[in-house]
Design an enzyme around this catalytic site. Structure first.
Site, PDB file in Angstrom:
ATOM      1  N   ASP A   1       0.824  -1.207   0.000  1.00  0.00           N
ATOM      2  CA  ASP A   1       0.000   0.000   0.000  1.00  0.00           C
ATOM      3  C   ASP A   1       0.863   1.266   0.000  1.00  0.00           C
ATOM      4  OD1 ASP A   1      -2.352   1.414  -0.009  1.00  0.00           O
ATOM      5  OD2 ASP A   1      -2.686   1.237   2.143  1.00  0.00           O
TER       6      ASP A   1
ATOM      7  N   HIS B   1       2.830   3.234  -8.861  1.00  0.00           N
ATOM      8  CA  HIS B   1       2.673   1.803  -9.148  1.00  0.00           C
ATOM      9  C   HIS B   1       3.910   1.270  -9.869  1.00  0.00           C
ATOM     10  CE1 HIS B   1      -1.285   1.899  -7.624  1.00  0.00           C
ATOM     11  NE2 HIS B   1      -1.849   2.529  -8.636  1.00  0.00           N
TER      12      HIS B   1
ATOM     13  N   LEU C   1      10.931 -20.878  -4.006  1.00  0.00           N
ATOM     14  CA  LEU C   1      10.050 -19.861  -3.421  1.00  0.00           C
ATOM     15  C   LEU C   1       8.716 -19.924  -4.152  1.00  0.00           C
ATOM     16  CD1 LEU C   1       9.465 -17.208  -1.766  1.00  0.00           C
ATOM     17  CD2 LEU C   1      10.371 -15.960  -3.728  1.00  0.00           C
TER      18      LEU C   1
HETATM   19  C1  FPP Z   1      -1.953   0.061  -3.341  1.00  0.00           C
HETATM   20  O1  FPP Z   1      -1.490   1.381  -3.338  1.00  0.00           O
HETATM   21  C2  FPP Z   1      -1.366  -0.659  -4.451  1.00  0.00           C
HETATM   22  C3  FPP Z   1      -2.064  -1.270  -5.439  1.00  0.00           C
HETATM   23  C4  FPP Z   1      -3.526  -1.281  -5.517  1.00  0.00           C
HETATM   24  C5  FPP Z   1      -1.345  -1.947  -6.542  1.00  0.00           C
HETATM   25  C6  FPP Z   1      -0.155  -2.774  -6.165  1.00  0.00           C
HETATM   26  C7  FPP Z   1       0.543  -3.111  -7.401  1.00  0.00           C
HETATM   27  C8  FPP Z   1       1.867  -3.050  -7.598  1.00  0.00           C
HETATM   28  C9  FPP Z   1       2.857  -2.765  -6.548  1.00  0.00           C
HETATM   29  C10 FPP Z   1       2.332  -3.265  -8.981  1.00  0.00           C
HETATM   30  C11 FPP Z   1       3.008  -4.481  -9.398  1.00  0.00           C
HETATM   31  C12 FPP Z   1       2.585  -5.782  -8.914  1.00  0.00           C
HETATM   32  C13 FPP Z   1       3.107  -6.936  -9.384  1.00  0.00           C
HETATM   33  C14 FPP Z   1       2.802  -8.230  -8.722  1.00  0.00           C
HETATM   34  C15 FPP Z   1       3.985  -6.985 -10.557  1.00  0.00           C
HETATM   35  P1  FPP Z   1      -2.535   2.542  -3.515  1.00  0.00           P
HETATM   36  O2  FPP Z   1      -2.660   2.854  -4.951  1.00  0.00           O
HETATM   37  O3  FPP Z   1      -3.821   2.158  -2.837  1.00  0.00           O
HETATM   38  O4  FPP Z   1      -1.836   3.714  -2.747  1.00  0.00           O
HETATM   39  P2  FPP Z   1      -2.551   4.857  -1.918  1.00  0.00           P
HETATM   40  O5  FPP Z   1      -3.211   4.186  -0.750  1.00  0.00           O
HETATM   41  O6  FPP Z   1      -1.417   5.722  -1.522  1.00  0.00           O
HETATM   42  O7  FPP Z   1      -3.516   5.519  -2.851  1.00  0.00           O
END
Ligand code: FPP
Length: 234
Positions: free
Chosen positions: A20, A37, A131
Site C-alpha cells: 500500500d 505503481h 520460493l
Molecule cells: C496500493 O497502493 C497498491 C495497489 C492497488 C497496486 C499494487 C501493485 C503493484 C505494486 C504493482 C506491481 C505488482 C506486481 C505483482 C507486478 P494505492 O494505490 O492504494 O496507494 P494509496 O493508498 O497511496 O492511494
C-alpha cells in the site's frame, strides 16, 4: 539492521504483503499515481530477490483486489500493463532462480492478453519450488472462502480444517506467519483472512515504493521477537 541480525532458524515460512501507499508516494512527488505503481513494481522485483536470499519459502503479494475495479479505468489498465511488464522482464530470471508463481484470485475476467501472459508464467514456473510466489489478482478473501464453501456444498461434503484449506487458492501451503502492511493503514482489506488466523501483523508508515531490503529485515526482526503462543501458554 541487516541480514546478519536475523535468526536463520526462526524465519517466517510464509510472508504476506499488502503493498500500500503507491498513490500517496507519487502524489507527494507531484507525479501521477501510476508513477507510484511503477516504482512499486520495482519493489516487487526486490522483495522476491530478497526473499530468495533470506530463505523465505512462501511470499504472497496483494497486487489487485476485487475492490480495485472501482478505480478509474486508466489506472486499472496501467496496473494490468504493469503485470504484463513484470512477467516479460522477470520471467526468465524467476525460472532460473527456482520461483514458482501461483495466482490467488479469479483471473478469468481479466483482459485476454493478461490471462495468456499469466498462464504462460504459471506453466513456465510450475516445476519450481524454492520460493512460492503467490500473486493476488482480482482476489478477495471472502470470495475465496465462499467459493470453497459452495464447492463443498455441491459435493455434499462435511470438511475438516485441512480439507477446507485445500479448497483455497493457497492449497498445500502453510498459513501466513507474518503479514506486512506498509503505507500507514492498519487493516486487512479482505486479504487471506482464513490463512492469517494466527499471523503476526506488522504495520509500517513507510510507503511501498520506499519499502526496501532494510524495511523487510526490520519486519522479520520484529517478527522474530514476538512470542507466538497459538492460544496456549509459554
Ligand atoms: C496500493 O497502493 C497498491 C495497489 C492497488 C497496486 C499494487 C501493485 C503493484 C505494486 C504493482 C506491481 C505488482 C506486481 C505483482 C507486478 P494505492 O494505490 O492504494 O496507494 P494509496 O493508498 O497511496 O492511494
Amino acid at each position: 539492521m541487516d541480514l546478519s541480525n536475523l535468526d536463520q532458524d526462526r524465519l517466517p515460512k510464509h510472508i504476506a504483503i499488502i503493498m500500500d501507499g503507491n498513490g500517496r508516494w507519487a502524489t507527494n512527488r507531484n507525479k501521477p499515481r501510476v508513477f507510484g505503481h511503477n516504482e512499486g513494481m520495482k519493489r516487487v522485483v526486490d522483495v522476491v530477490e530478497n526473499s530468495l536470499n533470506i530463505g523465505i519459502k512462501y511470499l504472497s503479494l496483494y497486487a489487485f483486489s476485487t475492490e480495485n475495479w472501482k478505480r478509474p479505468q486508466k489506472e486499472i489498465d496501467f496496473l494490468m500493463q504493469i503485470l504484463i511488464k513484470y512477467i516479460d522482464d522477470q520471467l526468465n530470471k524467476l525460472v532460473t532462480q527456482g520461483v514458482k508463481i501461483n495466482i490467488l484470485g479469479d483471473i478469468s475476467v481479466l483482459p485476454k492478453k493478461v490471462i495468456q501472459k499469466i498462464e504462460y508464467a504459471l506453466d513456465s514456473t510450475k516445476d519450481n519450488n524454492k520460493l512460492i510466489l503467490n500473486i493476488a489478482i482480482n482476489y478477495g478473501s471472502r470470495q475465496e472462502i465462499l467459493l470453497a464453501v459452495n464447492n463443498a456444498i455441491e459435493n455434499g461434503q462435511i470438511l475438516t480444517e485441512n480439507e477446507f484449506s485445500n479448497l483455497l487458492y493457497t492449497r498445500n501451503q502453510p498459513d501466513v506467519d507474518l503479514l506486512i502492511r506498509p503505507g500507514g493503514e492498519k487493516r486487512l482489506s479482505n486479504f487471506l483472512l482464513y490463512q492469517m488466523s494466527y499471523a503476526e501483523l506488522y504495520f509500517s508508515d513507510t510507503y511501498w515504493p520506499d519499502f526496501k531490503l532494510d524495511s523487510l529485515v526490520d519486519a522479520i526482526y520484529w517478527y522474530q521477537n514476538r512470542n507466538r503462543r497459538f492460544g496456549g501458554l509459554k
